[in-house]
Enzyme design. Structure first.
Site, PDB file in Angstrom:
ATOM      1  N   TYR A  12      43.681  43.193  43.755  1.00 16.31           N
ATOM      2  CA  TYR A  12      43.304  44.189  44.759  1.00 16.31           C
ATOM      3  C   TYR A  12      43.132  43.531  46.124  1.00 16.31           C
ATOM      4  O   TYR A  12      43.655  44.008  47.130  1.00 16.31           O
ATOM      5  CB  TYR A  12      42.015  44.898  44.338  1.00 16.31           C
ATOM      6  CG  TYR A  12      41.693  46.076  45.210  1.00 16.31           C
ATOM      7  CD1 TYR A  12      42.207  47.335  44.919  1.00 16.31           C
ATOM      8  CD2 TYR A  12      40.898  45.943  46.341  1.00 16.31           C
ATOM      9  CE1 TYR A  12      41.928  48.430  45.727  1.00 16.31           C
ATOM     10  CE2 TYR A  12      40.624  47.025  47.153  1.00 16.31           C
ATOM     11  CZ  TYR A  12      41.142  48.258  46.834  1.00 16.31           C
ATOM     12  OH  TYR A  12      40.886  49.335  47.650  1.00 16.31           O
TER      13      TYR A  12
ATOM     14  N   HIS B 147      45.486  44.134  49.567  1.00 17.88           N
ATOM     15  CA  HIS B 147      44.865  44.662  50.779  1.00 17.88           C
ATOM     16  C   HIS B 147      44.819  43.634  51.907  1.00 17.88           C
ATOM     17  O   HIS B 147      44.667  44.009  53.070  1.00 17.88           O
ATOM     18  CB  HIS B 147      43.493  45.247  50.454  1.00 17.88           C
ATOM     19  CG  HIS B 147      43.621  46.571  49.780  1.00 17.88           C
ATOM     20  ND1 HIS B 147      43.922  46.693  48.443  1.00 17.88           N
ATOM     21  CD2 HIS B 147      43.547  47.822  50.270  1.00 17.88           C
ATOM     22  CE1 HIS B 147      44.029  47.974  48.143  1.00 17.88           C
ATOM     23  NE2 HIS B 147      43.798  48.689  49.228  1.00 17.88           N
TER      24      HIS B 147
ATOM     25  N   TYR C 159      39.061  51.808  59.708  1.00 15.74           N
ATOM     26  CA  TYR C 159      39.037  51.866  58.250  1.00 15.74           C
ATOM     27  C   TYR C 159      38.743  50.477  57.686  1.00 15.74           C
ATOM     28  O   TYR C 159      39.418  49.515  58.028  1.00 15.74           O
ATOM     29  CB  TYR C 159      40.389  52.378  57.759  1.00 15.74           C
ATOM     30  CG  TYR C 159      40.507  52.664  56.285  1.00 15.74           C
ATOM     31  CD1 TYR C 159      39.415  52.864  55.472  1.00 15.74           C
ATOM     32  CD2 TYR C 159      41.763  52.760  55.700  1.00 15.74           C
ATOM     33  CE1 TYR C 159      39.548  53.155  54.124  1.00 15.74           C
ATOM     34  CE2 TYR C 159      41.912  53.049  54.352  1.00 15.74           C
ATOM     35  CZ  TYR C 159      40.804  53.237  53.579  1.00 15.74           C
ATOM     36  OH  TYR C 159      40.947  53.518  52.248  1.00 15.74           O
TER      37      TYR C 159
ATOM     38  N   TRP D 245      52.392  53.003  46.899  1.00 14.90           N
ATOM     39  CA  TRP D 245      51.227  52.128  47.083  1.00 14.90           C
ATOM     40  C   TRP D 245      50.102  52.513  46.120  1.00 14.90           C
ATOM     41  O   TRP D 245      49.506  51.659  45.474  1.00 14.90           O
ATOM     42  CB  TRP D 245      50.750  52.215  48.539  1.00 14.90           C
ATOM     43  CG  TRP D 245      49.510  51.427  48.825  1.00 14.90           C
ATOM     44  CD1 TRP D 245      48.233  51.897  48.888  1.00 14.90           C
ATOM     45  CD2 TRP D 245      49.420  50.027  49.087  1.00 14.90           C
ATOM     46  NE1 TRP D 245      47.350  50.884  49.180  1.00 14.90           N
ATOM     47  CE2 TRP D 245      48.070  49.718  49.307  1.00 14.90           C
ATOM     48  CE3 TRP D 245      50.360  48.997  49.163  1.00 14.90           C
ATOM     49  CZ2 TRP D 245      47.619  48.432  49.590  1.00 14.90           C
ATOM     50  CZ3 TRP D 245      49.919  47.716  49.451  1.00 14.90           C
ATOM     51  CH2 TRP D 245      48.556  47.453  49.660  1.00 14.90           C
ATOM     52  N   TRP D 246      49.827  53.804  46.034  1.00 15.58           N
ATOM     53  CA  TRP D 246      48.780  54.271  45.127  1.00 15.58           C
ATOM     54  C   TRP D 246      49.108  53.916  43.681  1.00 15.58           C
ATOM     55  O   TRP D 246      48.220  53.540  42.915  1.00 15.58           O
ATOM     56  CB  TRP D 246      48.552  55.764  45.284  1.00 15.58           C
ATOM     57  CG  TRP D 246      47.871  56.151  46.565  1.00 15.58           C
ATOM     58  CD1 TRP D 246      47.243  55.327  47.457  1.00 15.58           C
ATOM     59  CD2 TRP D 246      47.751  57.461  47.108  1.00 15.58           C
ATOM     60  NE1 TRP D 246      46.736  56.047  48.513  1.00 15.58           N
ATOM     61  CE2 TRP D 246      47.037  57.368  48.325  1.00 15.58           C
ATOM     62  CE3 TRP D 246      48.178  58.706  46.693  1.00 15.58           C
ATOM     63  CZ2 TRP D 246      46.742  58.471  49.119  1.00 15.58           C
ATOM     64  CZ3 TRP D 246      47.882  59.820  47.480  1.00 15.58           C
ATOM     65  CH2 TRP D 246      47.158  59.693  48.684  1.00 15.58           C
TER      66      TRP D 246
END
Length: 107
Positions: A18, A22, A41, A77-78
């Site tokens: 993860y 990112h 964000y 991406w999800w």
């Protein structure tokens, strides 16, 4: 402008994956986030939880979130990062990341 805080769990054996993804987001993903009127964000990690904060500066949040959800690159991406996450059991119907209630803010 509306502020959002959200929370989800990350699978311990997937945390490094993860973080890697990112730290190296696809340019199309960052562009879509901005195109959907999201700014400032951030995602934070602590003790198995991911906390996200962002500011929405548009006029139709639901339409912008639908625009993002329909984007093929965002869907890709999800599909990549969702298996790293475990949603909270207490989330509302339809949520993946659970929305949090803002209880204090100081500008």
């Amino acid at each position: 402008m509306k502020r959002f805080g959200q929370i989800i769990k990350v699978k311990p054996d997937k945390l490094e994956d993860y973080k890697y993804h990112h730290a190296n987001p696809w340019p199309q993903i960052d562009a879509m986030i901005k195109a959907c009127n999201i700014q400032n964000y951030s995602i934070y990690y602590k003790d198995g939880y991911l906390f996200s904060y962002y500011e929405y500066v548009g006029n139709d949040y639901e339409a912008d979130m639908e625009k993002m959800a329909q984007d093929p690159k965002t869907q890709e991406w999800w599909a990549l990062v969702k298996p790293f996450q475990t949603p909270l059991e207490t989330r509302k119907d339809g949520e993946w990341w659970a929305d949090m209630e803002e209880v204090y803010h100081l500008d």
